[in-house]
Design an enzyme around this catalytic site. Structure first.
Site, PDB file in Angstrom:
ATOM      1  N   ARG A   1      27.016  -0.799  38.693  1.00  0.00           N
ATOM      2  CA  ARG A   1      27.896  -1.771  38.431  1.00  0.00           C
ATOM      3  C   ARG A   1      28.763  -2.293  39.660  1.00  0.00           C
ATOM      4  O   ARG A   1      29.407  -3.482  39.476  1.00  0.00           O
ATOM      5  CB  ARG A   1      28.957  -1.065  37.214  1.00  0.00           C
ATOM      6  CG  ARG A   1      28.218  -1.078  35.978  1.00  0.00           C
ATOM      7  CD  ARG A   1      29.052  -0.766  34.779  1.00  0.00           C
ATOM      8  NE  ARG A   1      28.302  -0.739  33.574  1.00  0.00           N
ATOM      9  CZ  ARG A   1      28.804  -0.257  32.342  1.00  0.00           C
ATOM     10  NH1 ARG A   1      29.729   0.670  32.379  1.00  0.00           N
ATOM     11  NH2 ARG A   1      27.989  -0.745  31.249  1.00  0.00           N
TER      12      ARG A   1
ATOM     13  N   LYS B   1      20.193   2.869  14.502  1.00  0.00           N
ATOM     14  CA  LYS B   1      20.825   2.448  13.271  1.00  0.00           C
ATOM     15  C   LYS B   1      20.267   1.074  13.068  1.00  0.00           C
ATOM     16  O   LYS B   1      20.714   0.162  13.793  1.00  0.00           O
ATOM     17  CB  LYS B   1      22.361   2.814  13.400  1.00  0.00           C
ATOM     18  CG  LYS B   1      22.792   3.901  13.370  1.00  0.00           C
ATOM     19  CD  LYS B   1      24.350   4.130  13.280  1.00  0.00           C
ATOM     20  CE  LYS B   1      24.656   5.508  13.572  1.00  0.00           C
ATOM     21  NZ  LYS B   1      26.040   5.401  14.008  1.00  0.00           N
TER      22      LYS B   1
ATOM     23  N   GLY C   1      22.500  -0.909  27.962  1.00  0.00           N
ATOM     24  CA  GLY C   1      22.568   0.550  27.327  1.00  0.00           C
ATOM     25  C   GLY C   1      21.328   1.429  27.508  1.00  0.00           C
ATOM     26  O   GLY C   1      21.041   1.531  28.761  1.00  0.00           O
TER      27      GLY C   1
ATOM     28  N   GLY D   1      27.077  -3.457  24.594  1.00  0.00           N
ATOM     29  CA  GLY D   1      27.609  -3.975  23.537  1.00  0.00           C
ATOM     30  C   GLY D   1      27.801  -5.533  23.555  1.00  0.00           C
ATOM     31  O   GLY D   1      27.472  -6.245  22.627  1.00  0.00           O
TER      32      GLY D   1
END
Length: 403
Positions: free
Chosen positions: A39, A203, A360, A383
């Site tokens: 990053r 999920k 992610g 996200g």
């Protein structure tokens, strides 16, 4: 939403101007040492451009979740040290627990063109995550111009991503956000077809809106990982003790029906790697076997896609022109259960399609296996990229000036 209508660093005249840059320096630390500097490296092109153009560059970022109070282990001091090395010049660290304190004000007042100052962790201030006016104003008081280059935080309306914009003369996006918008925006709004999307992870609930949005965009939707078992249950298969979102079975059945009506292919696992229990610890040795997806025993759980599924998914990728992947195919942290995720990563590395990895776990899977340089784009925001794929406007980008 694309970068084309947003002011970028190339549109700015920054010589002699104080420019506050929101970066994403939320890097992993172990005993004060940075263990992955991707990053920081990703922020360098924007920082170097501003230095070269004679700006006085003030950097800010959050790190971890200090929850509004100073925590020495979440100080950005190690980032300032590493940035100094990477830029080949001193990055002055303003070590104020209140972020905009005496150290920051003095360091900024003493700046000459091309100098760089890094502020302390913005989340040391409780107001940061609440987008409080006072802290936004304090940040804005340091600068003439604001540049947001923190895609990983662009889905949050915080002081350092949104609030500060009201207190500067100009607000633009940096090269990193511009690149994210080019690839993710292009894939969502105008993909070169066939357009294949691969969704994994645990999920269904996390990706409800993504699935619906992509059904209107993609030609083929591949579903693996923990979320696939709810889809298999919707087809009437027994899934044993596999991860199952029983409240979403009807939703999955509805999505399968909608896909059929729209002529969108949904590919689900045809075979699975099963075990009696989840590995504990997660990387422990584990006894597994491969069964067809409609033959998972009642006392077993599926923890990865099987070899036939991996081949089927790879075939779908071969004919694609655009591929977006978000989420692993199984418990990829375990060497025995990482084969499906690795097979998908390998198939993306071997295609000539535009390949976009949605941050992610998918990014980690690609980078740790050495496939990173074979991908067109690896998103820096898990996200944020997910919300972008949902078609949601990201507040940190929307806040910037239009061209």
């Amino acid at each position: 939403m694309t970068a084309l209508n947003k002011k970028t660093v190339d549109d700015l005249k920054v010589k002699g101007q104080k420019v506050l840059v929101r970066c994403d320096f939320n890097v992993p630390l172990k005993n004060g040492v940075i263990t992955d500097e991707n990053r920081i490296v990703a922020a360098l092109p924007t920082i170097k451009k501003l230095i070269a153009d004679g700006a006085q560059v003030i950097l800010c970022s959050h790190l971890g979740k200090p929850k509004g109070e100073p925590k020495p282990e979440l100080s950005l001091a190690p980032v300032a040290k590493r940035l100094s090395e990477l830029l080949g010049q001193e990055v002055v660290f303003a070590a104020d627990d209140n972020v905009v304190g005496d150290n920051a004000k003095a360091a900024v007042a003493a700046m000459k063109d091309g100098d760089v100052v890094l502020l302390q962790n913005t989340r040391y201030r409780a107001e940061e995550t609440k987008n409080g006016e006072a802290f936004s104003k304090e940040l804005g008081s340091l600068a003439d111009i604001f540049v947001n280059d923190a895609f990983g935080a662009a889905h949050r309306a915080h002081c350092s991503t949104v609030g500060v914009v009201s207190y500067v003369k100009e607000a633009a996006v940096g090269y990193l956000i511009e690149k994210e918008l080019k690839y993710l925006g292009g894939a969502v709004e105008n993909p070169v077809r066939p357009f294949v999307t691969i969704l994994g992870g645990a999920k269904v609930a996390d990706k409800l809106t993504v699935i619906e949005n992509l059904l209107n965009k993609a030609d083929t939707l591949i579903i693996g990982g923990g979320m696939s078992y709810t889809f298999l249950a919707a087809k009437g298969y027994g899934v044993g003790t596999s991860l199952l979102d029983s409240e979403k079975i009807d939703y999955c059945a509805d999505m399968l029906k909608k896909a059929e009506e729209k002529g969108v292919k949904i590919l689900l696992p045809v075979d699975c790697v099963i075990a009696k229990n989840f590995p504990d610890p997660i990387d422990a040795d584990i006894d597994t076997q491969v069964v067809d997806a409609d033959k998972i025993p009642a006392d077993s759980m599926s923890l990865d896609i099987g070899p036939k599924t991996a081949e089927m998914f790879a075939d779908a990728v071969k004919s694609a022109k655009t591929v977006v992947w978000n989420g692993p195919m199984g418990v990829f942290e375990n060497p025995t259960l990482a084969k499906g995720t690795i097979a998908v990563a390998k198939s993306l590395a071997e295609t000539d399609a535009v390949t976009i990895i949605g941050g992610g776990d998918s990014a980690a899977a690609v980078n740790t296996r050495g496939f990173g340089d074979k991908m067109s784009h690896i998103s820096t925001g898990g996200g944020a990229s997910l919300e972008f794929l949902e078609g949601t406007e990201l507040p940190g980008i929307a806040a910037g000036d239009n061209q």
